[in-house]
Design a protein around this motif. Structure first.
Motif, PDB file in Angstrom:
ATOM      1  N   SER A 184       0.828  -1.198   0.000  1.00  0.00           N
ATOM      2  CA  SER A 184       0.000   0.000   0.000  1.00  0.00           C
ATOM      3  C   SER A 184       0.869   1.257   0.000  1.00  0.00           C
ATOM      4  O   SER A 184       0.586   2.223  -0.710  1.00  0.00           O
ATOM      5  CB  SER A 184      -0.930  -0.015   1.211  1.00  0.00           C
ATOM      6  OG  SER A 184      -1.672   1.166   1.282  1.00  0.00           O
TER       7      SER A 184
ATOM      8  N   THR B  16      -4.863   1.548  -1.399  1.00  0.00           N
ATOM      9  CA  THR B  16      -5.198   1.155  -0.038  1.00  0.00           C
ATOM     10  C   THR B  16      -5.155  -0.366   0.081  1.00  0.00           C
ATOM     11  O   THR B  16      -5.236  -1.090  -0.920  1.00  0.00           O
ATOM     12  CB  THR B  16      -6.596   1.646   0.372  1.00  0.00           C
ATOM     13  OG1 THR B  16      -7.567   0.945  -0.416  1.00  0.00           O
ATOM     14  CG2 THR B  16      -6.733   3.153   0.192  1.00  0.00           C
ATOM     15  N   VAL B  17      -5.052  -0.840   1.308  1.00  0.00           N
ATOM     16  CA  VAL B  17      -5.079  -2.281   1.557  1.00  0.00           C
ATOM     17  C   VAL B  17      -6.397  -2.861   1.053  1.00  0.00           C
ATOM     18  O   VAL B  17      -6.436  -3.951   0.471  1.00  0.00           O
ATOM     19  CB  VAL B  17      -4.850  -2.581   3.058  1.00  0.00           C
ATOM     20  CG1 VAL B  17      -5.052  -4.049   3.365  1.00  0.00           C
ATOM     21  CG2 VAL B  17      -3.451  -2.135   3.481  1.00  0.00           C
ATOM     22  N   GLY B  18      -7.494  -2.121   1.237  1.00  0.00           N
ATOM     23  CA  GLY B  18      -8.804  -2.570   0.749  1.00  0.00           C
ATOM     24  C   GLY B  18      -8.855  -2.673  -0.770  1.00  0.00           C
ATOM     25  O   GLY B  18      -9.429  -3.618  -1.317  1.00  0.00           O
ATOM     26  N   THR B  19      -8.252  -1.712  -1.466  1.00  0.00           N
ATOM     27  CA  THR B  19      -8.208  -1.763  -2.931  1.00  0.00           C
ATOM     28  C   THR B  19      -7.399  -2.960  -3.391  1.00  0.00           C
ATOM     29  O   THR B  19      -7.780  -3.658  -4.340  1.00  0.00           O
ATOM     30  CB  THR B  19      -7.624  -0.460  -3.501  1.00  0.00           C
ATOM     31  OG1 THR B  19      -8.496   0.613  -3.154  1.00  0.00           O
ATOM     32  CG2 THR B  19      -7.467  -0.525  -5.006  1.00  0.00           C
TER      33      THR B  19
ATOM     34  N   ALA C  95      -7.040  -5.772  -1.804  1.00  0.00           N
ATOM     35  CA  ALA C  95      -7.878  -6.954  -1.564  1.00  0.00           C
ATOM     36  C   ALA C  95      -8.945  -7.093  -2.638  1.00  0.00           C
ATOM     37  O   ALA C  95      -9.196  -8.196  -3.140  1.00  0.00           O
ATOM     38  CB  ALA C  95      -8.512  -6.865  -0.179  1.00  0.00           C
ATOM     39  N   THR C  96      -9.577  -5.980  -3.004  1.00  0.00           N
ATOM     40  CA  THR C  96     -10.605  -6.016  -4.050  1.00  0.00           C
ATOM     41  C   THR C  96     -10.006  -6.466  -5.378  1.00  0.00           C
ATOM     42  O   THR C  96     -10.590  -7.300  -6.077  1.00  0.00           O
ATOM     43  CB  THR C  96     -11.266  -4.631  -4.207  1.00  0.00           C
ATOM     44  OG1 THR C  96     -11.881  -4.277  -2.964  1.00  0.00           O
ATOM     45  CG2 THR C  96     -12.291  -4.623  -5.319  1.00  0.00           C
ATOM     46  N   LYS C  97      -8.853  -5.942  -5.718  1.00  0.00           N
ATOM     47  CA  LYS C  97      -8.195  -6.327  -6.972  1.00  0.00           C
ATOM     48  C   LYS C  97      -7.832  -7.816  -6.964  1.00  0.00           C
ATOM     49  O   LYS C  97      -7.949  -8.485  -7.990  1.00  0.00           O
ATOM     50  CB  LYS C  97      -6.968  -5.459  -7.227  1.00  0.00           C
ATOM     51  CG  LYS C  97      -7.326  -4.036  -7.627  1.00  0.00           C
ATOM     52  CD  LYS C  97      -6.083  -3.217  -7.903  1.00  0.00           C
ATOM     53  CE  LYS C  97      -6.441  -1.837  -8.404  1.00  0.00           C
ATOM     54  NZ  LYS C  97      -7.017  -1.828  -9.738  1.00  0.00           N
TER      55      LYS C  97
ATOM     56  N   CYS D  84      -9.455 -10.191  -5.293  1.00  0.00           N
ATOM     57  CA  CYS D  84     -10.703 -10.964  -5.359  1.00  0.00           C
ATOM     58  C   CYS D  84     -11.324 -10.933  -6.754  1.00  0.00           C
ATOM     59  O   CYS D  84     -11.890 -11.927  -7.197  1.00  0.00           O
ATOM     60  CB  CYS D  84     -11.710 -10.444  -4.338  1.00  0.00           C
ATOM     61  SG  CYS D  84     -11.234 -10.816  -2.647  1.00  0.00           S
TER      62      CYS D  84
ATOM     63  N   SER E 128      -4.606  -6.713 -10.239  1.00  0.00           N
ATOM     64  CA  SER E 128      -3.900  -6.965  -8.986  1.00  0.00           C
ATOM     65  C   SER E 128      -2.407  -7.144  -9.232  1.00  0.00           C
ATOM     66  O   SER E 128      -2.006  -7.803 -10.191  1.00  0.00           O
ATOM     67  CB  SER E 128      -4.436  -8.229  -8.319  1.00  0.00           C
ATOM     68  OG  SER E 128      -3.674  -8.544  -7.177  1.00  0.00           O
TER      69      SER E 128
END
Length: 106
Positions: A53, A59-62, A64-66, A68, A73
């Motif tokens: 990050s 962000t860490v959330g972005t 993770a979304t990438k 998934c 990613s």
């Protein structure tokens, strides 16, 4: 250790964007600076999502979304249940996505 990893990675790299060792070392040096390591040779083989990050401004959330969705990613690995990002392939991934102007020229 990281320099050996770079050389091995470059030797194994097949088709795609040619990345010279100087560029890769430059990116890894910047990783080390941002993450507070003494130099690229001190970088770990894998970075945690919070470290990625910092160097990618995602962000860490972005991240993770990438992971998934499989859409854009950075390369990652799961060790046990923990997600980590291999340092050299992450640097190569960033280099391949570098665009210098809107025409797409580097």
């Amino acid at each position: 250790m990281v320099i050996f990893m770079i050389q091995q990675f470059l030797a194994e790299q097949s088709a795609g964007v040619e990345i010279n060792q100087e560029t890769l070392v430059s990116v890894l040096t910047e990783f080390a600076r941002v993450l507070g390591y003494a130099g690229p040779q001190k970088l770990p083989m894998h970075l945690k999502p919070a470290q990625v990050s910092l160097v990618t401004s995602m962000t860490v959330g972005t991240l993770a979304t990438k992971r998934c969705t499989g859409m854009g990613s950075p390369p990652y690995t799961k060790i046990g249940g923990m997600v980590v990002y291999p340092t050299v392939p992450l640097a190569e991934w960033l280099i391949q996505r570098t665009v210098m102007d809107s025409s797409g020229r580097k």
